[in-house]
Design a protein around this motif. Structure first.
Motif, mmCIF file in Angstrom:
data_model
loop_
_atom_site.group_PDB
_atom_site.id
_atom_site.type_symbol
_atom_site.label_atom_id
_atom_site.label_comp_id
_atom_site.label_asym_id
_atom_site.label_seq_id
_atom_site.Cartn_x
_atom_site.Cartn_y
_atom_site.Cartn_z
ATOM 1 N N GLN A 106 0.848 -1.194 0.000
ATOM 2 C CA GLN A 106 0.000 0.000 0.000
ATOM 3 C C GLN A 106 0.881 1.240 0.000
ATOM 4 N N LEU A 118 -2.752 3.566 -3.441
ATOM 5 C CA LEU A 118 -2.586 2.361 -4.266
ATOM 6 C C LEU A 118 -2.563 1.136 -3.365
ATOM 7 N N TYR A 119 -3.414 0.160 -3.675
ATOM 8 C CA TYR A 119 -3.441 -1.111 -2.965
ATOM 9 C C TYR A 119 -3.105 -2.232 -3.954
ATOM 10 N N LEU A 120 -2.108 -3.043 -3.618
ATOM 11 C CA LEU A 120 -1.810 -4.242 -4.396
ATOM 12 C C LEU A 120 -2.219 -5.453 -3.562
ATOM 13 N N ARG A 121 -2.998 -6.316 -4.161
ATOM 14 C CA ARG A 121 -3.482 -7.483 -3.434
ATOM 15 C C ARG A 121 -2.710 -8.742 -3.812
ATOM 16 N N TYR A 126 -5.252 -4.770 -8.308
ATOM 17 C CA TYR A 126 -4.950 -3.518 -7.605
ATOM 18 C C TYR A 126 -6.208 -2.668 -7.475
ATOM 19 N N TYR A 140 -9.958 -0.132 -10.635
ATOM 20 C CA TYR A 140 -9.493 -1.497 -10.393
ATOM 21 C C TYR A 140 -8.845 -2.074 -11.651
ATOM 22 N N TYR A 143 -2.189 -6.269 -11.924
ATOM 23 C CA TYR A 143 -0.810 -5.780 -11.986
ATOM 24 C C TYR A 143 0.147 -6.959 -12.078
ATOM 25 N N LEU A 152 0.732 -1.793 -14.316
ATOM 26 C CA LEU A 152 -0.718 -1.862 -14.167
ATOM 27 C C LEU A 152 -1.373 -2.183 -15.500
#
Length: 203
Positions: A106, A118-121, A126, A140, A143, A152
Motif C-alpha cells: 500500500q 494504491l493497494y496491491l493485493r 490492484y 481497479y 498488476y 498496471l
C-alpha cells in the motif's frame, strides 16, 4: 395465441432485456471503476432496488399469465430475468473474492484537498483510490511485477482525464514514483509520488 398476447410477450421480453442491459452495463463498469460522493451510495442503492423491482414485476406478471393461460411464450421474459440474476450474482461473487484477497502493498499520496492510495493485493489485482473533498473514484485492474517496477493493466489507471499517473510505476526506497518523463525516466523530485505505507513483499 392471439395478437394481443403475442405483443404483450414481445413487450415484456424487450422491456426485461432493456432493463437488464442497463443494470448489467453499470455492474460491469463498477467492476473496474466506482465513483462515490457524499450521497452516491444511497442513490445507487435506490437505483439498484428500483431497477430490480421492475424485473421482479415482470417475472411475477409473466408467471401469473403462464399459470393462467398455459402459454409458454411467457417463459421468454422470465428466462431473461433469471439469466440476468445469475450474471449479477456471479459478478458480485467475483467482486467479493477480489476484495477479500489480502493487501500486500500500500502506498499513499496525501495532498491538501486530495489524495491517491494504491493497494496491491495478493491475487494480483490492484485498487487505486483517487479522492478529493466532494468524492472518491476507485479504479481497479490487474498488476504484475518486474523487479522494482509495477506494471498496471490499465493504460490510464486514474482515467483518461487524469494524466498525472501512468501504468508503469517505480518503487524507489520508501516511495512509489508514478509518472515517467518524455524520455521514459522517473524523477525523484516529481510533485506526485506515493509514500509506502504497507509492504509485505520485497522488491
Amino acid at each position: 395465441m392471439n395478437r394481443t398476447i403475442r405483443n404483450t410477450i414481445i413487450i415484456l421480453t424487450i422491456f426485461s432485456l432493456l432493463i437488464s442491459g442497463i443494470v448489467l452495463d453499470d455492474e460491469i463498469r463498477s467492476f473496474y471503476q466506482i465513483e462515490e460522493g457524499p450521497i452516491d451510495g444511497v442513490l445507487l442503492s435506490i437505483y439498484f432496488l428500483f431497477m430490480h423491482a421492475l424485473l421482479i414485476g415482470v417475472v411475477i406478471y409473466s408467471m401469473i399469465q403462464l399459470l393462467a393461460r398455459k402459454i409458454r411464450g411467457y417463459l421468454f421474459p422470465i428466462a431473461v430475468c433469471l439469466i440476468h440474476t445469475v450474471i449479477v450474482i456471479t459478478l458480485r461473487i467475483k467482486l467479493n473474492i477480489r476484495e477479500s484477497s489480502p493487501v500486500v502493498f500500500q502506498a499513499h499520496y496525501d495532498g491538501d484537498i486530495n489524495g491517491i492510495t494504491l493497494y496491491l493485493r495478493q491475487n494480483k489485482t490492484y485498487k487505486l483510490s483517487d479522492y478529493a473533498v466532494f468524492g472518491e473514484t476507485n479504479n481497479y485492474g490487474e498488476y504484475r511485477m518486474s523487479g522494482d517496477t509495477i506494471l498496471l493493466s490499465e493504460k490510464h489507471p486514474l482515467g483518461e482525464d487524469r494524466v498525472i499517473m501512468g501504468n508503469k510505476l517505480l518503487v524507489d526506497n520508501t516511495f512509489v514514483l508514478i509518472k515517467q518523463d518524455s524520455k521514459g525516466n522517473f524523477k525523484t523530485d516529481q510533485p506526485f509520488k506515493l509514500r509506502i505505507v504497507t509492504q509485505k513483499r520485497k522488491f
